[in-house]
Scaffold this motif. Structure first.
Motif, PDB file in Angstrom:
ATOM      1  N   THR A 146       0.689  -1.455  -0.035  1.00  9.91           N
ATOM      2  CA  THR A 146       0.179  -0.558  -0.120  1.00  9.91           C
ATOM      3  C   THR A 146       1.295   1.248  -0.311  1.00  9.91           C
ATOM      4  O   THR A 146       2.194   0.987  -0.727  1.00  9.91           O
ATOM      5  N   THR A 147       0.666   2.023   0.544  1.00  9.48           N
ATOM      6  CA  THR A 147       1.382   3.333   0.796  1.00  9.48           C
ATOM      7  C   THR A 147       2.246   3.218   1.525  1.00  9.48           C
ATOM      8  O   THR A 147       2.095   2.537   2.858  1.00  9.48           O
ATOM      9  N   ARG A 148       3.671   3.693   1.894  1.00 12.62           N
ATOM     10  CA  ARG A 148       4.585   3.930   3.245  1.00 12.62           C
ATOM     11  C   ARG A 148       3.638   4.269   4.537  1.00 12.62           C
ATOM     12  O   ARG A 148       4.049   3.248   5.290  1.00 12.62           O
ATOM     13  N   GLU A 149       2.689   5.205   4.506  1.00 16.05           N
ATOM     14  CA  GLU A 149       2.152   5.926   5.472  1.00 16.05           C
ATOM     15  C   GLU A 149       1.073   4.868   6.064  1.00 16.05           C
ATOM     16  O   GLU A 149       1.041   4.378   7.538  1.00 16.05           O
ATOM     17  N   ARG A 150       0.368   4.253   4.888  1.00 16.40           N
ATOM     18  CA  ARG A 150      -0.685   3.390   5.363  1.00 16.40           C
ATOM     19  C   ARG A 150       0.416   1.682   5.982  1.00 16.40           C
ATOM     20  O   ARG A 150      -0.345   1.547   6.570  1.00 16.40           O
ATOM     21  N   GLY A 151       0.732   1.494   5.264  1.00 15.72           N
ATOM     22  CA  GLY A 151       1.895   0.660   5.600  1.00 15.72           C
ATOM     23  C   GLY A 151       2.352   0.414   6.972  1.00 15.72           C
ATOM     24  O   GLY A 151       2.490  -0.772   7.777  1.00 15.72           O
ATOM     25  N   GLU A 152       3.236   0.987   6.813  1.00 14.61           N
ATOM     26  CA  GLU A 152       3.962   1.502   8.343  1.00 14.61           C
ATOM     27  C   GLU A 152       2.470   1.158   9.569  1.00 14.61           C
ATOM     28  O   GLU A 152       3.120   0.963  10.764  1.00 14.61           O
ATOM     29  N   GLU A 153       1.423   1.989   9.270  1.00 14.60           N
ATOM     30  CA  GLU A 153       0.524   2.335  11.088  1.00 14.60           C
ATOM     31  C   GLU A 153      -0.393  -0.230  10.903  1.00 14.60           C
ATOM     32  O   GLU A 153      -0.465   0.409  11.905  1.00 14.60           O
ATOM     33  N   LEU A 154       0.007  -0.374   9.345  1.00  9.94           N
ATOM     34  CA  LEU A 154      -0.895  -1.357   9.612  1.00  9.94           C
ATOM     35  C   LEU A 154      -0.439  -2.318  10.367  1.00  9.94           C
ATOM     36  O   LEU A 154       0.083  -3.300  10.725  1.00  9.94           O
ATOM     37  N   ALA A 155       1.478  -2.247  10.284  1.00 13.18           N
ATOM     38  CA  ALA A 155       2.762  -2.827  10.607  1.00 13.18           C
ATOM     39  C   ALA A 155       2.331  -3.090  12.267  1.00 13.18           C
ATOM     40  O   ALA A 155       2.726  -3.992  12.621  1.00 13.18           O
TER      41      ALA A 155
END
Length: 456
Positions: A392-401
Motif C-alpha cells: 500500500t502507501t508507505r504511511e498506511r503500510g507502517e500504520e498497519l505493520a
C-alpha cells in the motif's frame, strides 16, 4: 544410518553412519573443553576465524552449493546464493559483534555500574533441511562471536551438507571443538539437550518439534530460541503498486520451491483489485520453470521428500473440495522424483486447509478482503505469527505493520532474513530472536556489575 535421497530421482545418494554414544560424549567434551580458550581469543581472534570461514565458503562455492541441490533439491542458482549469504553472515558478526555486545553503563548508587555480556558455554543448534548452509551460519556466527562454542544437530536428510560445514570450519582454522556437527537420529537429541555440557538451545523447524524441544529445555532450565512455522500473510490493498507487488510476492512464494518458513503463503487482496491481481499472479506463476534443480534455468525444483509432497497434495485437494478454485497446477505429476507443479488456489478462506495450515511448497493461496480492516483481521486470524508483508502507501503500510501479529513485517518489499536485522516469531511461530543485535544477545549472560563504594 542417515540416508540422503536425491529428490530429483527419489534414489539414495549418500549413507552416513550415525554417531555412537562414545562419539557423542567426545563431541560434547571437546566443545566444553574448547570454550574457555575460544572466549579468551577475544573479538579480534574469533573474528579472524569467522572471516576465514567466509573466505573459504566463497572460494569453494562451486563445490559446496551442489550438495544442497543433490540432498534437498534446491535450484542451483539459489544454492550458490545461499553459500554467499552464509559467508556474509559470518563476516557480519566478525565485524559487528564487539559493538553489539559492548558493556552498557547504567546509573545507580554505585561508583560505577554496568552490564557486560559474557558467553554461556556450549550452544546446541537443532536445524532443518531447507537451508543447510545459511541456517548453520545464522545459528553459529553470533553464538561463536559471543564466545560460545557450537554443536549443530543437522537434519538427517542432509548429512553431506553437515559434513561439508564441519570441513569449512576446520579448513578455516577453527580450533578443535569450537564448531562440531553431531550426526545422530532425531529421537537421540533429547539426551543431548539434557546433557549438562549444553547450556542453551536454538531450534528451527516445525511447531510440533519446537514444542518438544522447548519442553525438554525448560525441564532442564536452559534458555531456548525457537523459529517455527508460519502461515505468512501478504496484504495487497487497492492503492498498491500491483505489478511490483505481484513480482515480489511471486518470488517470495516460490523461493526454494516454496519450502521456506517466511515465504508469502496467504495473499489477502482488497476486493476492488482482487480479480486483476489474481490474474497478475497467475500470469507470473505460469511462466516459472519446474525442473532439474541442477540447471540454472530452473526456477522451481522438487519437494525435498515424498511424504512432504503427499501432504502438500492433500492440502490442495482438500482445499479445492471445500470450495476453492484451482487456477493453476494442483495435479500430482507422474515420473521420477518429488516434483509438484506451481499451484494457484483462489477464493480460499481461513477455514480451509490451505488457509490455516502451513503450506510448505509452491502453492499460492489468494483470499478476498472487503477493505483494509478486513484484510488485517484475516491476516491475524491464524495461530502463527512469523512474518508478513503489506502492499500500500508507505504511511498506511507502517500504520498497519504495528497492528499485524507477526515477528517481522515488510512494507512494499520481500520478507527476508538479514544478518543486520532481528528475525523470529510470536504465537506458535516461536519465541526469541535470531540475527541483528537482538539475536546475538540471546545466548549471553547479561551480567550486572556494581562497583563500590556506594554513592550518596
Amino acid at each position: 544410518m542417515l540416508v540422503a535421497i536425491d529428490p530429483r530421482t527419489g534414489r539414495s545418494i549418500r549413507e552416513v553412519q550415525t554417531a555412537d554414544a562414545d562419539e557423542v560424549d567426545a563431541a560434547l567434551t571437546a566443545a566444553a573443553d574448547a570454550q574457555p580458550a575460544w572466549n579468551d581469543l577475544g573479538f579480534e581472534g574469533r573474528g579472524r576465524v569467522l572471516r576465514a570461514v567466509a573466505a573459504y565458503l566463497r572460494e569453494n562455492v562451486d563445490e559446496l552449493a551442489p550438495l544442497m541441490t543433490d540432498e534437498m533439491g534446491k535450484p542451483m542458482k539459489e544454492a550458490l546464493g545461499e553459500v554467499e549469504k552464509a559467508a556474509w553472515c559470518a563476516e557480519h558478526y566478525a565485524d559487528n559483534a564487539e559493538d553489539y555486545l559492548a558493556p552498557q553503563t547504567l546509573e545507580s548508587d554505585a561508583t560505577h555500574s554496568y552490564v557486560q555480556h559474557l558467553p554461556l558455554g556450549t550452544v546446541l543448534g537443532i536445524l532443518p533441511w531447507n537451508a543447510p548452509f545459511w541456517l548453520a551460519l545464522r545459528f553459529a556466527a553470533p553464538a561463536l562471536m559471543a564466545g560460545n562454542t557450537c554443536i549443530m544437530k543437522p537434519d538427517p536428510h542432509v548429512p553431506g551438507c553437515a559434513q561439508a560445514i564441519d570441513e569449512v570450519f576446520a579448513r578455516a582454522g577453527a580450533p578443535v571443538g569450537v564448531f562440531l556437527s553431531l550426526l545422530i537420529e532425531t529421537p537421540d537429541v533429547a539426551d543431548v539437550i539434557r546433557d549438562p555440557r549444553i547450556q542453551a538451545v536454538s531450534f528451527t523447524g516445525s511447531d510440533k518439534g519446537g514444542s518438544a524441544v522447548a519442553s525438554i529445555a525448560a525441564s532442564e532450565i536452559k534458555p531456548a530460541v525457537l523459529e517455527l512455522g508460519g502461515s505468512d500473510p501478504s496484504i495487497v490493498l487497492a492503492d498498491a503498486d500491483l505489478d511490483a507487488a505481484a513480482d515480489t510476492i511471486t518470488l517470495s512464494r516460490i523461493i526454494n520451491a516454496g519450502q521456506s518458513c517466511i515465504a508469502a503463503k496467504r495473499i489477502i487482496i482488497e476486493d476492488a483489485v482482487y480479480d486483476e491481481f489474481v490474474e497478475k499472479l497467475r500470469e507470473r506463476l505460469a511462466k516459472l520453470t519446474v525442473g532439474d534443480p541442477r540447471e540454472m534455468s530452473t526456477d522451481v525444483g522438487p519437494i525435498a521428500r515424498d511424504d512432504l509432497r503427499q501432504n502438500l497434495h492433500r492440502q490442495v485437494t482438500e482445499t479445492v473440495a471445500a470450495g476453492a478454485r484451482c487456477l493453476l497446477g494442483g495435479e500430482l505429476p507422474e515420473g521420477d522424483g518429488f516434483f509438484y507443479p506451481v499451484t494457484l488456489l483462489a477464493d480460499v478462506t481461513n477455514e480451509m486447509v490451505a488457509g490455516c495450515e502451513e503450506t510448505f511448497g509452491p502453492i499460492m493461496v489468494t483470499m478476498k478482503a472487503s477493505d483494509s480492516e478486513h484484510a488485517l483481521a484475516l491476516a491475524n486470524d491464524t495461530e502463527y505469527g512469523l512474518a508478513a508483508s503489506v502492499w500500500t502507501t508507505r504511511e498506511r503500510g507502517e500504520e498497519l505493520a504495528a497492528r499485524i501479529q507477526a515477528g517481522q513485517v515488510s512494507v512494499n518489499g520481500i520478507v527476508k532474513t538479514d544478518p543486520r536485522l532481528p528475525s523470529g516469531g510470536i504465537k506458535r511461530s516461536g519465541y526469541g530472536r535470531e540475527l541483528g543485535p537482538h539475536g546475538i544477545h540471546e545466548f549471553v549472560n547479561a551480567q550486572q556489575v556494581w562497583v563500590g563504594p556506594k554513592q550518596g
